[in-house]
Scaffold this motif. Structure first.
Motif, PDB file in Angstrom:
ATOM      1  N   LEU A  71     -20.107 -19.174  -7.799  1.00 56.54           N
ATOM      2  CA  LEU A  71     -20.460 -17.949  -8.579  1.00 56.54           C
ATOM      3  C   LEU A  71     -19.800 -16.619  -7.738  1.00 56.54           C
ATOM      4  N   SER A  72     -20.292 -16.964  -6.430  1.00 56.19           N
ATOM      5  CA  SER A  72     -19.573 -15.850  -5.610  1.00 56.19           C
ATOM      6  C   SER A  72     -18.174 -15.646  -5.286  1.00 56.19           C
ATOM      7  N   ARG A  73     -17.424 -16.918  -5.324  1.00 57.49           N
ATOM      8  CA  ARG A  73     -16.162 -16.841  -5.233  1.00 57.49           C
ATOM      9  C   ARG A  73     -15.175 -16.515  -6.417  1.00 57.49           C
ATOM     10  N   TYR A  74     -15.849 -17.272  -7.608  1.00 53.44           N
ATOM     11  CA  TYR A  74     -14.831 -17.214  -8.824  1.00 53.44           C
ATOM     12  C   TYR A  74     -15.600 -16.199 -10.010  1.00 53.44           C
ATOM     13  N   GLY A  75     -16.949 -16.110  -9.694  1.00 53.10           N
ATOM     14  CA  GLY A  75     -17.645 -15.663 -10.839  1.00 53.10           C
ATOM     15  C   GLY A  75     -17.772 -16.690 -11.956  1.00 53.10           C
ATOM     16  N   ILE A  76     -17.883 -17.795 -11.717  1.00 49.35           N
ATOM     17  CA  ILE A  76     -18.438 -19.006 -12.556  1.00 49.35           C
ATOM     18  C   ILE A  76     -19.761 -19.180 -12.484  1.00 49.35           C
ATOM     19  N   MET A  77     -20.576 -19.066 -13.354  1.00 49.55           N
ATOM     20  CA  MET A  77     -22.110 -19.262 -13.292  1.00 49.55           C
ATOM     21  C   MET A  77     -22.272 -20.628 -13.941  1.00 49.55           C
ATOM     22  N   HIS A  78     -23.318 -21.236 -13.339  1.00 49.42           N
ATOM     23  CA  HIS A  78     -23.587 -22.645 -13.857  1.00 49.42           C
ATOM     24  C   HIS A  78     -25.226 -22.326 -14.432  1.00 49.42           C
ATOM     25  N   LEU A  79     -25.453 -23.162 -15.496  1.00 55.64           N
ATOM     26  CA  LEU A  79     -26.848 -23.222 -16.233  1.00 55.64           C
ATOM     27  C   LEU A  79     -27.074 -24.457 -16.493  1.00 55.64           C
ATOM     28  N   HIS A  80     -28.278 -24.826 -16.118  1.00 55.66           N
ATOM     29  CA  HIS A  80     -29.082 -26.174 -16.421  1.00 55.66           C
ATOM     30  C   HIS A  80     -29.122 -26.467 -17.669  1.00 55.66           C
ATOM     31  N   LEU A  81     -28.881 -27.757 -18.222  1.00 52.25           N
ATOM     32  CA  LEU A  81     -29.329 -27.988 -19.842  1.00 52.25           C
ATOM     33  C   LEU A  81     -30.669 -28.942 -19.858  1.00 52.25           C
ATOM     34  N   GLY A  82     -31.480 -28.087 -20.359  1.00 53.34           N
ATOM     35  CA  GLY A  82     -33.023 -28.911 -20.782  1.00 53.34           C
ATOM     36  C   GLY A  82     -34.038 -28.713 -19.725  1.00 53.34           C
ATOM     37  N   LYS A  83     -33.452 -28.893 -18.370  1.00 58.28           N
ATOM     38  CA  LYS A  83     -34.567 -28.790 -17.369  1.00 58.28           C
ATOM     39  C   LYS A  83     -33.987 -28.490 -15.875  1.00 58.28           C
ATOM     40  N   LYS A  84     -34.577 -27.861 -15.144  1.00 59.97           N
ATOM     41  CA  LYS A  84     -34.037 -27.151 -14.004  1.00 59.97           C
ATOM     42  C   LYS A  84     -33.416 -28.391 -12.951  1.00 59.97           C
TER      43      LYS A  84
END
Length: 172
Positions: A71-84
């Motif tokens: 995220l800090s380098r490329y602005g690409i966020m990751h979100l978990h699917l279904g549970k943390k």
């Protein structure tokens, strides 16, 4: 793509959700059809400006521990699917008024050198094209609105001028 926001969370306002043409849902959902429901939960929340499901954000997000280097380098966020603790992640880029959904993947993207570089390089040109087309469309819409407003004002001025002229000068 430098204008990608590097916020740890999705903004709480309705955002247009654009699915990248490189997003391959058929291969992502093969054998894991439940992922589609989790992706739709996230996409619907983003489009409506609602908070994302609690399971979508990574553990330690509020402490930035561990730091999200992708995220800090490329602005690409990751979100978990279904549970943390899910190993399935949704990767996206957030901009001021839209998000671009890139891919479903796993934490292996953080093992690349540098982390996330293959994902970024694979999607960079397509995201730049999406943003360029959006900018061009926005400029065209603004130009059309400006022309319409100028024509409206010109017609109004003509009517004002006609109304201020003596009666014999108003006749054609």
């Amino acid at each position: 793509m430098n204008d990608a926001l590097k916020l740890p969370r999705i903004q709480r306002k309705p955002l247009e959700v654009i699915i990248s043409p490189l997003y391959d849902s058929k291969s992502y959902y093969r054998g894991k059809p439940h992922l589609e429901d989790h992706v739709l939960d996230i996409v619907d929340a983003i489009a409506e400006g609602r908070p994302l499901p609690k399971w979508a954000y990574r553990s330690g997000i509020d402490d930035n521990y561990p730091p999200d280097t992708v995220l800090s380098r490329y602005g690409i966020m990751h979100l978990h699917l279904g549970k943390k603790s899910s190993s399935e992640l949704l990767f996206l880029m957030q901009f001021d008024d839209h998000v671009v959904v890139l891919a479903i993947g796993n934490h292996n993207r953080f093992a690349e050198d540098p982390p996330g570089s293959l994902l970024y390089n694979f999607h960079r040109a397509k995201v730049e094209e999406i943003n360029r087309v959006r900018d061009e469309e926005r400029l065209e819409a603004l130009a059309a609105a400006a022309l319409a407003e100028a024509a409206r004002l010109e017609a109004k001025m003509e009517n004002i001028q006609k109304g201020l002229l003596p009666r014999r000068q108003r006749l054609p």
